[in-house]
Design a protein around this motif. Structure first.
Motif, short mmCIF file in Angstrom:
data_model
loop_
_atom_site.label_atom_id
_atom_site.label_comp_id
_atom_site.label_asym_id
_atom_site.label_seq_id
_atom_site.Cartn_x
_atom_site.Cartn_y
_atom_site.Cartn_z
N TRP A 1 1.03 -1.48 0.00
CA TRP A 1 -0.34 0.11 -0.35
C TRP A 1 1.06 1.10 -0.28
O TRP A 1 0.68 2.31 -0.91
CB TRP A 1 -0.77 0.30 0.88
CG TRP A 1 -2.06 -1.07 1.11
CD1 TRP A 1 -2.63 -1.79 1.93
CD2 TRP A 1 -3.33 -0.58 0.56
NE1 TRP A 1 -3.61 -1.93 1.61
CE2 TRP A 1 -4.08 -1.41 0.45
CE3 TRP A 1 -3.81 0.11 -0.61
CZ2 TRP A 1 -5.27 -1.94 -0.08
CZ3 TRP A 1 -4.65 0.37 -1.74
CH2 TRP A 1 -5.81 -0.39 -1.48
N ALA B 1 2.30 2.51 -3.17
CA ALA B 1 1.68 2.24 -4.09
C ALA B 1 0.11 3.67 -3.52
O ALA B 1 -0.78 3.64 -3.20
CB ALA B 1 0.96 1.48 -4.73
N ARG C 1 -2.96 3.45 -5.94
CA ARG C 1 -3.33 3.19 -5.53
C ARG C 1 -4.82 3.10 -4.45
O ARG C 1 -5.88 2.98 -3.90
CB ARG C 1 -2.84 1.31 -5.17
CG ARG C 1 -3.89 0.25 -5.09
CD ARG C 1 -2.86 -1.10 -4.48
NE ARG C 1 -3.34 -2.19 -4.08
CZ ARG C 1 -3.00 -2.76 -3.49
NH1 ARG C 1 -1.71 -2.64 -2.25
NH2 ARG C 1 -3.50 -3.72 -1.89
N ALA D 1 -6.73 5.38 -4.93
CA ALA D 1 -8.01 5.24 -6.17
C ALA D 1 -9.09 4.57 -4.38
O ALA D 1 -10.15 4.16 -4.87
CB ALA D 1 -7.53 4.35 -7.07
N VAL D 2 -8.43 3.45 -3.60
CA VAL D 2 -9.73 3.11 -2.75
C VAL D 2 -10.15 3.76 -1.75
O VAL D 2 -11.33 4.08 -1.92
CB VAL D 2 -8.52 2.11 -1.82
CG1 VAL D 2 -7.82 2.69 -0.89
CG2 VAL D 2 -9.90 0.75 -1.43
#
Length: 381
Positions: free
Chosen positions: A342, A345, A348, A351-352
């Motif tokens: 995590w 990134a 990422r 995005a979550v």
């Protein structure tokens, strides 16, 4: 109903106490003089609730674990049933804890006591055979997820979608800077929240491996800090687990309670599966979900599982938006690797957070008003 009604409620563990406290707040807005009693915790007591037993008595999970406390739990349920039948309330509301509440509701309803259940048992995830007991036991079910009422009505169970109360409590845009300031954390730098559960058995099984994972993560990310919201009665166990794992106390902050402040303050969380994972999602925090139970309990639960996901954020999104490392997969090495993935990134993570922001909107309703209207109709029916 012109007069103030009398409610009996049963809520197990911290999450049930939170939901029931929010529900009672809405009911008191409609009936300021209402009376309520049964099994509950401090958030319910803040709304004038009279606890006959503390909610910790029901904080038991898993088949094997329940068997160890079976006689005590059955004894409490029998005493409570007899007391409620001797002096019936206007409505009994079981708040989650279906293993305890559904049998109690069935016995009460058979004797003419009106019943409602707040939080639909997750028959869409596992144990679908429960639907018949729900139909017989519950006069009405207050559902916190939007797809549940149609499922229940198809089996003859009256139900109302009231939204998830936490979506109204948790801000749509959490203030991370303010949360960090309130907890004494630096404004900048990576913060990982560690939530090993609210039950003693959860802390015993998970705290050690969670802190070992933290030690491993810090070797890769020397600047990361950790924070733990501890149930006060479990704080000593958490401190001992952190020390045994060798986590530097200078990079660890342990606070009594304040889980919402902690989730608002962190960048990422390592978290035990349960209601807290939904709270983390509503705070738009990436997470690694983990859990361990007794081997027999795990085998039995796997046989009854209907979906590939265990964590509520994944169930509600219908895919693995966050990793789940369960049972034998929940090793310190695997957990540390998932956390590091995590942190390495940021796209990422962003995005979550966007996905969870949309989920927050789906679950946000005027829960107190919707639940109160539904309960009023049950009382007057």
């Amino acid at each position: 109903m012109d007069g103030a009604p009398r409610f009996a409620l049963v809520a197990g563990e911290a999450s049930g106490d939170l939901l029931a406290g929010l529900l009672l707040g809405g009911l008191r807005g409609r009936w300021p003089g209402l009376q309520s009693a049964g099994i509950g915790g401090p958030r319910m007591q803040a709304q004038g609730f009279q606890p006959w037993w503390p909610h910790e008595k029901l904080a038991v999970s898993g088949y094997v674990e329940v068997l160890r406390h079976y006689r005590e739990l059955v004894g409490i349920r029998r005493q409570l049933r007899d007391r409620l039948l001797a002096d019936p309330p206007d409505l009994f509301i079981g708040v989650d804890a279906p293993d305890f509440n559904l049998d109690l509701e069935l016995q009460l309803r058979d004797r003419g006591v009106r019943t409602a259940h707040f939080v639909c048992p997750s028959i869409w995830a596992w144990r679908p055979e429960r639907i018949e007991k729900i139909r017989r036991a519950c006069g009405h079910v207050l559902c916190i997820f939007p797809f549940e009422p149609d499922l229940l009505r198809s089996h003859g169970v009256p139900a109302t979608y009231v939204g998830h109360p936490l979506a109204n409590v948790i801000p749509a845009e959490p203030d991370q800077a303010a949360a960090r300031a309130s907890l004494g954390l630096a404004r900048d730098g990576e913060v990982v929240a560690i939530l090993p559960g609210s039950r003693a058995a959860e802390v015993q099984r998970l705290a050690g491996i969670f802190f070992e994972a933290a030690v491993l993560l810090r070797r890769q990310r020397p600047g990361v800090r950790f924070i733990v919201p501890a149930i006060p009665r479990l704080r000593a166990r958490i401190e001992a687990a952190a020390a045994y794992a060798g986590l530097d106390p200078d990079v660890l902050t342990i606070v009594d309670g304040r889980s919402h402040d902690v989730l608002a303050a962190c960048d990422l969380t390592l978290i035990a599966s349960g209601t807290a994972t939904l709270e983390a999602a509503l705070y738009q925090r990436p997470m690694v979900i983990s859990y361990r139970v007794n081997a027999i309990t795990h085998a039995l639960m796997r046989r009854k599982q209907l979906q590939p996901w265990v964590g509520l954020p994944n169930i509600l999104c219908g895919e693995f938006v966050v990793p789940e490392l369960l049972q034998h997969d929940a090793t310190p090495q695997a957990l540390a690797r998932a956390l590091l993935d995590w942190l390495e990134a940021p796209g990422r993570m962003a995005a979550v957070r966007t996905r969870f922001r949309a989920l927050h909107g789906e679950l946000r309703r005027d829960t107190a008003t919707l639940a109160t209207h539904a309960i009023e109709e049950v009382i007057q029916s």
